[in-house]
Design an enzyme around this catalytic site. Structure first.
Site, short mmCIF file in Angstrom:
data_model
loop_
_atom_site.label_atom_id
_atom_site.label_comp_id
_atom_site.label_asym_id
_atom_site.label_seq_id
_atom_site.Cartn_x
_atom_site.Cartn_y
_atom_site.Cartn_z
NE ARG A 52 -2.12 -1.15 3.69
CZ ARG A 52 -1.70 0.04 4.44
NH1 ARG A 52 -2.16 1.01 4.17
NH2 ARG A 52 -1.22 -0.39 5.54
CE LYS A 195 -5.88 -3.93 5.12
NZ LYS A 195 -6.66 -4.78 6.28
CG HIS A 214 -6.77 -4.05 11.21
ND1 HIS A 214 -5.37 -3.89 11.27
CD2 HIS A 214 -6.91 -4.84 10.13
CE1 HIS A 214 -4.64 -4.50 10.33
NE2 HIS A 214 -5.75 -5.21 9.57
CB SER A 232 2.79 -6.81 10.03
OG SER A 232 3.44 -7.81 9.49
CE LYS A 236 -4.24 -9.18 12.29
NZ LYS A 236 -5.21 -9.14 11.13
CB THR A 237 -3.17 -14.76 9.91
OG1 THR A 237 -3.05 -13.47 9.54
CG2 THR A 237 -3.52 -15.78 8.90
CG ASP A 251 -7.21 -7.93 7.57
OD1 ASP A 251 -6.48 -7.78 8.42
OD2 ASP A 251 -7.38 -7.02 6.71
NE ARG A 316 -0.34 -8.94 2.52
CZ ARG A 316 -1.03 -8.60 3.73
NH1 ARG A 316 -1.86 -9.35 4.08
NH2 ARG A 316 -0.26 -7.64 4.38
#
Length: 522
Positions: A52, A195, A214, A232, A236-237, A251, A316
């Site tokens: 981004r 996003k 988030h 990051s 979390k994932t 997410d 990704r």
């Protein structure tokens, strides 16, 4: 035929909500970097930008939204006239294309709060990406879709004019809440669309008293919901993709009066160093219909090398959420029993598990702390603290206090337990805590095993630490005991607490005295 003349588009070949097979064909025919991997996923590159461009994002400063927006480094202003110039530039470019793609879908699984989104783009890759990330429509829903609530013009292959007022580069991502439109110029990174929709929901939902977040979310067999917040690298994932629990989403979520709901219809997972051992559920989801962004694969076997970072570390995978074997469809749930803040503390000061009061939850939510460890980036020679308000400052529209107040209200109303978990370094060992220990902590939270054990109050940050945790050696619960030099621990803890206080100072004026006093004591 879909008529887009009311949107300033006169191209005749408009391909609306076409199936993945057709998008594969078009990508392979028209996009030089497109290829099919041995798992059946579509591998493709996003061009010059592989992430981004937050410094190039602009929001139109216009009444009535102007009085709501948290203006500053996160939300930079643009005037209506400049927005219209960039929109005209995008439309003019899109009108030169032989074909365009339209993706119509929903954002938000709760019908009461969902919005209808329309994506207009030129790359089949972008269409497949947003087909995965929006909530897909049935044939009946598509027929009855009508006019969208929000439109995204993705002309990312065409640059912004650097000499246009407010432009900082050839990239510009412009958002108008009053026009209900978004314009993308000068970047082909698909994450800008995802996003952008999240930013829209981050504005619309709090206006209705709904907390947008988030975070990831999952549900246990007994219906208990857990939310996972983390920047990051905090896990979390990995930790929310639990085979013993149903995945609501990875997410973006909202917490309304009737429970939580996912904003998206898909997952957008980092795949750097992806392995069957660490994240088997994600690896299994990479198949036909999945978009693999900026990965490197063997030219003969088309086997992906997930360790290869020659294009970017931000590799990704984008796939429909139902590709996760334990996905909960529809992606909704009740009120959370547990909220888990994940942090990677590279200083070795924070405990692996602590329970937070509602006021501490607001403090740590606004702080959004994690740290970079020495050697992870060029020029990083010692731990560097990173703070991102609400664990996602780049997507906030309102002041962080708005979101934290909604969070605290929900926590108190539904008696939600809130936890701080350090997935980084514990003590002066220099080593990250083992994943199996962190998983044991998460399992103990979900089982309720930590609710009745004796606790100790840590003096620097005021954290409440359990004295026992199933599956975890007792000595790991107290970092100061793992330091060979007690004075070094005190100095490091004090230094980190000062970083917390310095960061929080910018938000303190809009927080209650109770929240201001819920942080470290220096």
């Amino acid at each position: 035929m879909l008529d887009l003349t009311s949107f300033g588009i006169e191209v005749r070949d408009i391909r609306r909500n076409v199936v993945p097979a057709v998008l594969y064909e078009d990508a392979l025919r028209n996009e030089p970097t497109a290829a099919i991997t041995n798992s059946g996923a579509l591998a493709i590159t996003s061009g010059e930008k592989t992430g981004r461009s937050p410094r190039d994002k602009r929001i139109v400063k216009m009444s009535p939204s102007a009085s709501d927006v948290w203006w500053g480094a996160v939300n930079l202003p643009i005037d209506q006239h400049t927005f219209e110039i960039n929109r005209e530039r995008a439309r003019d470019y899109l009108n030169t294309r032989e074909r365009l793609y339209v993706v119509d879908g929903y954002a938000g699984w709760n019908p009461r709060y969902r919005i209808k989104v329309r994506i207009i783009c030129e790359r089949a890759y972008h269409a497949l990406f947003m087909r995965n990330m929006l909530i897909r429509l049935s044939d009946e829903e598509l027929e009855a879709f009508g006019e969208p609530d929000f439109v995204v013009y993705n002309a990312g292959m065409f640059p912004a004019n650097r000499h246009t007022t407010y432009m900082s580069s050839k990239t510009s991502i412009d958002l108008s809440f009053e026009n209900a439109e978004m314009v993308i110029l000068g970047t082909e990174y698909a994450g800008e669309m995802k996003k952008g929709i999240f930013t829209i929901m981050h504005y619309l939902m709090p206006r209705q008293g709904v907390l947008s977040m988030h975070c990831s979310a999952n549900q246990g067999e007994n219906g208990d919901i857990s939310l996972f917040f983390g920047l990051s690298g905090t896990g979390k994932t990995t930790l929310s993709a639990d085979p013993a629990r149903a995945l609501i989403g990875d997410d973006e979520h909202c917490w309304a009066e009737d429970g939580v709901f996912n904003i998206e219809g898909g997952c957008y997972a980092k795949v750097i160093n992806l392995s069957a051992e660490q994240e088997p559920e994600i690896l299994r989801a990479i198949r036909f219909g999945t978009v693999l962004e900026n990965v490197i694969f063997d030219p003969i076997t088309h086997t992906v090398d997930y360790t290869n970072t020659s294009l970017t570390e931000n590799t990704r995978a984008c796939f429909p959420i139902e590709y996760m074997q334990n996905a909960q469809i529809p992606c909704v749930g009740g009120h959370p029993s547990n909220i888990i803040f994940l942090t990677f503390d590279a200083f070795g000061v924070l405990p692996p598990i602590a329970r937070l009061t509602p006021e501490q939850a607001m403090y740590h939510f606004i702080s959004g702390y994690t740290a970079k460890v020495a050697g992870t980036e060029v020029g990083v020679h010692e731990p560097v603290a990173t703070f991102s308000a609400c664990f996602g400052a780049a997507f906030l529209v309102w002041h962080p206090a708005k979101y934290s107040e909604l969070l605290a209200s929900n926590i108190k109303r539904h008696q939600t337990n809130t936890w701080l978990i350090n997935t980084g370094i514990v003590g002066d060992t220099g080593k990250r805590i083992k994943l199996r220990y962190t998983r044991a902590i998460i399992d103990s939270i979900h089982s309720g095993a930590l609710l009745d054990v004796p606790t100790v109050r840590e003096p620097v940050f005021g954290l409440t630490i359990p004295t026992k945790c199933p599956g975890l050696p007792d000595h790991l619960l107290f970092p100061e005991k793992l330091w060979s030099d007690p004075n070094a621990y005190q100095e490091t803890a004090s230094r980190l607490s000062i970083l917390f206080m310095d960061n929080f100072a910018q938000y303190a004026s809009k927080c209650s005295p109770e929240v201001q006093s819920a942080g470290p004591r220096g």
